[in-house]
Design an enzyme around this catalytic site. Sequence first.
Site, PDB file in Angstrom:
ATOM      1  N   LYS A   1       4.977   3.668  -2.778  1.00 56.76           N
ATOM      2  CA  LYS A   1       4.780   5.108  -2.578  1.00 56.76           C
ATOM      3  C   LYS A   1       5.162   5.914  -3.821  1.00 56.76           C
ATOM      4  O   LYS A   1       4.699   7.034  -4.003  1.00 56.76           O
ATOM      5  CB  LYS A   1       5.598   5.590  -1.384  1.00 56.76           C
ATOM      6  CG  LYS A   1       5.166   4.994  -0.048  1.00 56.76           C
ATOM      7  CD  LYS A   1       3.999   5.755   0.562  1.00 56.76           C
ATOM      8  CE  LYS A   1       3.719   5.268   1.981  1.00 56.76           C
ATOM      9  NZ  LYS A   1       2.589   5.974   2.599  1.00 56.76           N
TER      10      LYS A   1
ATOM     11  N   SER B   1       8.665  11.077   6.892  1.00 57.78           N
ATOM     12  CA  SER B   1      10.107  10.867   6.704  1.00 57.78           C
ATOM     13  C   SER B   1      10.465   9.487   6.174  1.00 57.78           C
ATOM     14  O   SER B   1      11.628   9.162   6.024  1.00 57.78           O
ATOM     15  CB  SER B   1      10.842  11.114   8.019  1.00 57.78           C
ATOM     16  OG  SER B   1      10.395  10.208   8.997  1.00 57.78           O
TER      17      SER B   1
ATOM     18  N   GLY C   1      -3.788   4.802   2.539  1.00 57.74           N
ATOM     19  CA  GLY C   1      -3.806   5.170   1.122  1.00 57.74           C
ATOM     20  C   GLY C   1      -3.793   3.956   0.203  1.00 57.74           C
ATOM     21  O   GLY C   1      -4.574   3.872  -0.748  1.00 57.74           O
TER      22      GLY C   1
ATOM     23  N   ASP D   1      -4.997   0.595  15.013  1.00 53.28           N
ATOM     24  CA  ASP D   1      -6.058   1.606  15.031  1.00 53.28           C
ATOM     25  C   ASP D   1      -7.105   1.364  13.945  1.00 53.28           C
ATOM     26  O   ASP D   1      -8.280   1.678  14.126  1.00 53.28           O
ATOM     27  CB  ASP D   1      -5.454   3.002  14.867  1.00 53.28           C
ATOM     28  CG  ASP D   1      -4.657   3.132  13.596  1.00 53.28           C
ATOM     29  OD1 ASP D   1      -3.544   2.563  13.543  1.00 53.28           O
ATOM     30  OD2 ASP D   1      -5.128   3.774  12.643  1.00 53.28           O
TER      31      ASP D   1
ATOM     32  N   LYS E   1      13.861 -15.552  -1.653  1.00 51.75           N
ATOM     33  CA  LYS E   1      15.101 -14.842  -1.998  1.00 51.75           C
ATOM     34  C   LYS E   1      14.841 -13.383  -2.387  1.00 51.75           C
ATOM     35  O   LYS E   1      15.496 -12.840  -3.279  1.00 51.75           O
ATOM     36  CB  LYS E   1      15.857 -15.543  -3.138  1.00 51.75           C
ATOM     37  CG  LYS E   1      15.967 -17.037  -3.010  1.00 51.75           C
ATOM     38  CD  LYS E   1      16.673 -17.480  -1.757  1.00 51.75           C
ATOM     39  CE  LYS E   1      16.761 -19.007  -1.717  1.00 51.75           C
ATOM     40  NZ  LYS E   1      17.253 -19.469  -0.396  1.00 51.75           N
TER      41      LYS E   1
ATOM     42  N   ASN F   1      12.475  -1.671   1.638  1.00 49.58           N
ATOM     43  CA  ASN F   1      13.560  -0.879   2.231  1.00 49.58           C
ATOM     44  C   ASN F   1      13.872  -1.341   3.661  1.00 49.58           C
ATOM     45  O   ASN F   1      13.605  -0.649   4.639  1.00 49.58           O
ATOM     46  CB  ASN F   1      13.205   0.611   2.169  1.00 49.58           C
ATOM     47  CG  ASN F   1      13.127   1.082   0.729  1.00 49.58           C
ATOM     48  OD1 ASN F   1      13.943   0.696  -0.103  1.00 49.58           O
ATOM     49  ND2 ASN F   1      12.122   1.891   0.414  1.00 49.58           N
TER      50      ASN F   1
END
Lengths: 316, 316
Positions: B53, B78, B182, B210, B272, B306
Amino acid sequence: MSEVDLNAVREAHARIRERIHWTPVMTSARLDELAGAHLFFKCENFQETGSFKARGATNAVLSLTDAEASRGVATHSSGNHAAALSWAAGLRGVPAFVVMPSTASRIKIDAVERYGGRIVFCEPTHRAREEAADRVVRETGAVLIHPYNNPRIIAGQGTAALEFLGEHPDLDAIICPVGGGGLLAGTSIVAKGLRPGIRVLGAEPEGAADTKLSFESARRQQVDHPSSIADGLLAFVGDMTFPVIRRLVDSVAVVSDHDIAAAVRSFLEVMKIVVEPSGAVGYAAVAAKTAEVAGLRVGIILSGGNLDLERTPWLK
Amino acid sequence: MSEVDLNAVREAHARIRERIHWTPVMTSARLDELAGAHLFFKCENFQETGSFKARGATNAVLSLTDAEASRGVATHSSGNHAAALSWAAGLRGVPAFVVMPSTASRIKIDAVERYGGRIVFCEPTHRAREEAADRVVRETGAVLIHPYNNPRIIAGQGTAALEFLGEHPDLDAIICPVGGGGLLAGTSIVAKGLRPGIRVLGAEPEGAADTKLSFESARRQQVDHPSSIADGLLAFVGDMTFPVIRRLVDSVAVVSDHDIAAAVRSFLEVMKIVVEPSGAVGYAAVAAKTAEVAGLRVGIILSGGNLDLERTPWLK
């Protein structure tokens, strides 16, 4: 072969380099900021079998004569060295016999089996392991490859520092974990050989700080009941590695399990890499400032990535 | 700017390349064996802010005129886009306003705050978020940067494939996750532009399929109550991205949360590296064989790293 020197490490590297990974060196602006130093991470967690142990094991196995190798190799270590030795034996097409306590974790058993090692289970005592290993060697004729009290192992482990300083010749300091001392001995031989002014540091968990104790009293001394989440660093520093460490290492830093766990989390959360507790103690010592390297260019060897996800209650 | 083409992606890359990481491509003999294909992993988990992103956000922020940029940027997403936009705004020294539901997880709030984003909390409904975003834009004059229905975002996300095919021009197929679309739109523009014969595949969780539904019926269709551990892929495929996907993508593969979790574990245990569930769906589809790529050279974009360690009961 007696004393290990820089030349022995260079020969080891020539012997193993086509078989192992030349691991990448990573950096992180955020960890630099947290530590107050410029850090370079040698990623041995990406090494074959998940740790630097593949280096020493490969060097030891490939150094054997055909006659020696023909009956295989053996060890009574059950961690990363066992997996690495099994893998290295496979490269040469000879068997590896691994003596393991019947209480060994599933992940350690799986690793050895994955690489084709033959497991010999024994009672979970030090004495039973040595006896089982002696019996295996007697019965099979395999060569016992000690995880650190072996010149070819020490030379092999030193090849990580050889690559590291080859790519980053201007490091001010280099730090690595110390358990039995094979990696630290090999690293110090290379670092002081190539760059006499460099500072070489060992790092170990406070629950198994025999090297610190031995280093500061200039005499090999064991601690009672060593214990740490860094389970690869519980071994007593070796009688072959300790003299090298005493002569070439500048200091030994000690870190708490709490700081080791925080370091593992930093690698996962910030750098997005998996480093096992034993592999994270070098950075843990720098982050907790028990290793004094403020403002320096510091090379940190991340020695392994075999994190057992089923045994990480401290991870969350 | 209307249609995004290969040239727009090249311009985006020239604009952002000094600010973002040219991420490495990793391989794994063991995952190749498990998947029965030759896999190349583009590691966007190592990207700035932990996901691809950062590419689109940086392109969007750097494309604004000084007048447009002066009042900042805003979003009501968010997740990784919010963190990336906050970080990209910081590069330009302008504020980023991020509308988040009051129920957002601590890790998402922390990420936005770490990069200097200004959080505007709202009720946890879609309507409240849009209203809050409208109000922020009205009151501050900030430019709303949509996470995928924006040509500069699409062009920016395409730069990952530009690097990937630049280094590995002979891939037979390329696969990436699809949420709003995107990344998949940008990837397909680059891949078909550079190598018309390549197969381009999207991968999405079965609880939010979807795009598959829309793709196969050739009409944008939403699913009720999308749900998956791949929480970055719950968005409805965009009206700007879907036409591109319909035109250039060959197929969309669907995977179960069980297979996504297994893929995340494979990255941790074998390679790893830390890949979040949303980033692992491409490999999950290949490993579960819902993407048909047997024997091919397959490029897989690992879109982010993340992983929220406090919300991974499925990890053990």
